[in-house]
Design a protein around this motif. Sequence first.
Motif, PDB file in Angstrom:
ATOM      1  N   ASN A 317      21.505 -42.807  41.692  1.00  0.00           N
ATOM      2  CA  ASN A 317      23.411 -42.560  40.673  1.00  0.00           C
ATOM      3  C   ASN A 317      23.620 -43.569  40.155  1.00  0.00           C
ATOM      4  O   ASN A 317      25.008 -43.680  40.382  1.00  0.00           O
ATOM      5  N   THR A 318      22.407 -44.388  39.753  1.00  0.00           N
ATOM      6  CA  THR A 318      22.498 -45.670  38.613  1.00  0.00           C
ATOM      7  C   THR A 318      21.579 -45.621  37.629  1.00  0.00           C
ATOM      8  O   THR A 318      20.523 -44.868  37.198  1.00  0.00           O
ATOM      9  N   ILE A 319      22.220 -46.259  36.629  1.00  0.00           N
ATOM     10  CA  ILE A 319      21.101 -46.599  34.857  1.00  0.00           C
ATOM     11  C   ILE A 319      20.063 -47.129  35.464  1.00  0.00           C
ATOM     12  O   ILE A 319      20.041 -47.951  36.119  1.00  0.00           O
ATOM     13  N   VAL A 320      18.983 -46.418  35.291  1.00  0.00           N
ATOM     14  CA  VAL A 320      17.273 -46.888  35.356  1.00  0.00           C
ATOM     15  C   VAL A 320      17.359 -48.141  34.673  1.00  0.00           C
ATOM     16  O   VAL A 320      16.593 -48.167  32.907  1.00  0.00           O
ATOM     17  N   ARG A 321      16.525 -49.080  34.878  1.00  0.00           N
ATOM     18  CA  ARG A 321      16.762 -51.005  34.436  1.00  0.00           C
ATOM     19  C   ARG A 321      15.702 -51.364  35.622  1.00  0.00           C
ATOM     20  O   ARG A 321      15.581 -51.570  36.490  1.00  0.00           O
ATOM     21  N   TYR A 328       9.657 -45.924  40.073  1.00  0.00           N
ATOM     22  CA  TYR A 328      10.545 -45.144  41.607  1.00  0.00           C
ATOM     23  C   TYR A 328      10.792 -43.407  41.170  1.00  0.00           C
ATOM     24  O   TYR A 328      10.435 -42.814  41.339  1.00  0.00           O
ATOM     25  N   ALA A 329      11.658 -43.948  39.695  1.00  0.00           N
ATOM     26  CA  ALA A 329      12.727 -42.178  38.957  1.00  0.00           C
ATOM     27  C   ALA A 329      11.025 -42.126  38.644  1.00  0.00           C
ATOM     28  O   ALA A 329      11.167 -40.628  38.823  1.00  0.00           O
ATOM     29  N   VAL A 330      10.458 -41.763  38.348  1.00  0.00           N
ATOM     30  CA  VAL A 330       9.343 -41.130  38.099  1.00  0.00           C
ATOM     31  C   VAL A 330       8.521 -40.610  38.670  1.00  0.00           C
ATOM     32  O   VAL A 330       8.045 -38.976  38.550  1.00  0.00           O
ATOM     33  N   SER A 331       8.649 -41.046  39.599  1.00  0.00           N
ATOM     34  CA  SER A 331       7.634 -41.136  40.833  1.00  0.00           C
ATOM     35  C   SER A 331       8.393 -39.611  41.167  1.00  0.00           C
ATOM     36  O   SER A 331       7.788 -38.686  42.610  1.00  0.00           O
ATOM     37  N   ARG A 332      10.013 -39.243  41.659  1.00  0.00           N
ATOM     38  CA  ARG A 332      10.378 -38.226  42.358  1.00  0.00           C
ATOM     39  C   ARG A 332      10.804 -37.210  40.970  1.00  0.00           C
ATOM     40  O   ARG A 332      11.058 -36.174  41.554  1.00  0.00           O
ATOM     41  N   ILE A 333      10.696 -37.495  39.895  1.00  0.00           N
ATOM     42  CA  ILE A 333      11.448 -36.437  39.132  1.00  0.00           C
ATOM     43  C   ILE A 333       9.726 -35.767  37.936  1.00  0.00           C
ATOM     44  O   ILE A 333      10.026 -35.145  36.673  1.00  0.00           O
ATOM     45  N   SER A 334       8.619 -37.060  37.946  1.00  0.00           N
ATOM     46  CA  SER A 334       7.536 -36.237  36.927  1.00  0.00           C
ATOM     47  C   SER A 334       7.739 -34.546  37.237  1.00  0.00           C
ATOM     48  O   SER A 334       7.072 -34.031  36.374  1.00  0.00           O
ATOM     49  N   ARG A 335       7.434 -34.146  38.825  1.00  0.00           N
ATOM     50  CA  ARG A 335       6.831 -32.763  39.231  1.00  0.00           C
ATOM     51  C   ARG A 335       7.590 -32.197  38.507  1.00  0.00           C
ATOM     52  O   ARG A 335       7.871 -30.922  38.150  1.00  0.00           O
ATOM     53  N   LEU A 336       9.006 -32.332  38.064  1.00  0.00           N
ATOM     54  CA  LEU A 336      10.186 -32.117  37.377  1.00  0.00           C
ATOM     55  C   LEU A 336       9.537 -30.677  36.299  1.00  0.00           C
ATOM     56  O   LEU A 336       9.863 -29.295  35.781  1.00  0.00           O
ATOM     57  N   PHE A 337       8.159 -31.395  35.400  1.00  0.00           N
ATOM     58  CA  PHE A 337       8.152 -30.824  33.664  1.00  0.00           C
ATOM     59  C   PHE A 337       6.909 -30.375  34.561  1.00  0.00           C
ATOM     60  O   PHE A 337       5.908 -29.457  33.773  1.00  0.00           O
ATOM     61  N   THR A 338       5.977 -31.447  35.325  1.00  0.00           N
ATOM     62  CA  THR A 338       4.233 -30.974  35.131  1.00  0.00           C
ATOM     63  C   THR A 338       3.911 -29.504  35.926  1.00  0.00           C
ATOM     64  O   THR A 338       3.126 -28.868  35.928  1.00  0.00           O
ATOM     65  N   ARG A 339       4.956 -29.690  37.247  1.00  0.00           N
ATOM     66  CA  ARG A 339       5.616 -27.942  37.402  1.00  0.00           C
ATOM     67  C   ARG A 339       5.561 -26.559  36.698  1.00  0.00           C
ATOM     68  O   ARG A 339       5.561 -25.596  37.562  1.00  0.00           O
ATOM     69  N   GLN A 340       5.793 -26.842  35.696  1.00  0.00           N
ATOM     70  CA  GLN A 340       6.815 -26.454  34.463  1.00  0.00           C
ATOM     71  C   GLN A 340       5.156 -25.336  33.766  1.00  0.00           C
ATOM     72  O   GLN A 340       5.344 -23.969  33.700  1.00  0.00           O
ATOM     73  N   GLY A 341       4.121 -25.827  34.005  1.00  0.00           N
ATOM     74  CA  GLY A 341       3.087 -24.976  32.603  1.00  0.00           C
ATOM     75  C   GLY A 341       3.684 -25.610  31.646  1.00  0.00           C
ATOM     76  O   GLY A 341       4.207 -26.441  31.147  1.00  0.00           O
ATOM     77  N   TYR A 342       2.720 -24.850  30.414  1.00  0.00           N
ATOM     78  CA  TYR A 342       3.261 -24.576  29.333  1.00  0.00           C
ATOM     79  C   TYR A 342       4.713 -24.330  28.826  1.00  0.00           C
ATOM     80  O   TYR A 342       5.852 -24.226  29.359  1.00  0.00           O
ATOM     81  N   THR A 343       5.250 -25.989  28.167  1.00  0.00           N
ATOM     82  CA  THR A 343       5.987 -26.269  28.009  1.00  0.00           C
ATOM     83  C   THR A 343       6.629 -26.193  26.472  1.00  0.00           C
ATOM     84  O   THR A 343       5.455 -26.923  25.511  1.00  0.00           O
ATOM     85  N   GLU A 344       8.163 -25.842  25.633  1.00  0.00           N
ATOM     86  CA  GLU A 344       7.691 -25.806  23.922  1.00  0.00           C
ATOM     87  C   GLU A 344       7.874 -27.051  23.919  1.00  0.00           C
ATOM     88  O   GLU A 344       8.338 -27.680  24.327  1.00  0.00           O
ATOM     89  N   SER A 345       8.036 -26.928  22.627  1.00  0.00           N
ATOM     90  CA  SER A 345       8.327 -28.274  21.483  1.00  0.00           C
ATOM     91  C   SER A 345       9.362 -29.270  20.618  1.00  0.00           C
ATOM     92  O   SER A 345       9.486 -29.885  20.653  1.00  0.00           O
TER      93      SER A 345
END
Length: 476
Positions: A317-321, A328-345
């Motif tokens: 709960n802190t702004i990423v700097r 660290y943040a990317v390691s936790r959140i990237s799968r929120l996107f990659t597990r979705q499959g196709y996403t629109e632009s």
Amino acid sequence: MAVDTAREEKALRALTNRLVDDYGDAHSKERVEAVVGTVRRRFDGHSIRDFIPILIERIARRELDPAATETGIEQSVTENTTAIPLGDNSNSASRHLFDTLDRLGTAARGLGGRPRRTVLIGAGALLAVIAVVAVVAVQQPDSGPVSAGPVPLTMLRGVVGSEKVAFFEDPKVADVLAKHGLRVQVDPAGSRQIATSVDLAKYDFAFPSSAAAAERIQRERGVSGKYTPFSSPMVIATFKPIADLLTQTGIVQPGATTTFDVEKYLALAEQGTQWDQLAGNTAYPVRKNVLVATTDPRTSNSAAMYLAVTAYVANDNTIVRGTKAEDYAVSRISRLFTRQGYTESSSDGPFKDYLANGMGPVPMAWVYEAQYVDAAVHGQLKPDMVLMYPKPTVLSQHTVVPLNDKGDQIGKLLTTDPDLQRLAAEHGFRPNNPSLFTKVTAEHQVPVDTNLVNVVDPPNYDTLEHLLDDVAKAYN
């Protein structure tokens, strides 16, 4: 007379394809489809449908190529028409067209049985004339009698986030702009596309949906000025069975407005939990991950805002700097996107899926609050649809970047003109005067949080770009 919807739909698909072929060099396919859709809605509720595809094509061609030379019957009408009384506003011309359609249909039915061929031909010719006269009329900026001669409006072109296309194509917005001597044509694109890959040389202004995207455009184009005429917080559009199910997990908290705890959601999503693994789930027993559907973070601002919120929560709960916090943040959140499959632009796609297809494909969609409010105002929501406010959320600042003097003029108008600010509120945006938004949502009984408190700032421009680039790499 029954409406042959299948035949009309086929005709509309064919005319859309023709327009894409004819204007593909000047307009994107999405722009053409949006124009056809906007024109088509003018004819909703009118029972006489036989000539509507013809009328839609004529009006759409005028919209897509307003400088085209008139020929044939259109030239004749322009030369011989003197005036059309518009009454209180220019929409009177459209009403006149619709009334004529209905009278023609009544006359045809009065002949008994199937209308004669000669009547249909005559009606078709007359409708073509009326269509052109109506288009000439609605393009005029003032009320009262209007001559058929062209009005000297200054044409502007802009590229905008897709969620703002309906605003610019609203005839009431066009009327206000015409009173200021302007005619505005917009092309839709994802906000990050606008900032990174769209050729801005052919536009007068860019109108992305975030301050970060606007900042990048300013850097690239050497522009110092900008305007922020309205904003919109990010929200989650869902359905009552889904909200009830997630209430049992503690992620969702019902109330005057429904909230969505991002920290609890992130913990559940990191475990790879699927819907059919939730205890007592009989409403949505589907074997796929519990995820909020977003757009593509590589192209769209709404997904970048989702990344900003989830990265903030993931980073305690802190702004990423700094690089360490980014990794660290990317390691936790990237799968929120990659597990979705196709996403629109762009954000228009997933929200349309949400409205049209129910909770099957899109149980939760990350959208702009403006999209949900706009749909509520225009009667597009179904009874079981629910608006949830992420805790925390982030505010999307819709920012105009003028690329020349004409672009500066539209930026000022959008920010200061009271009618445009009021119309922005009617399309769900939060204008600079909060009371305008409150009035609209109260009138239409939309349960919004008018006093947002739990709002976080997105990371600075460079950090957000690094986060987006790192998430993009995770797709490979």
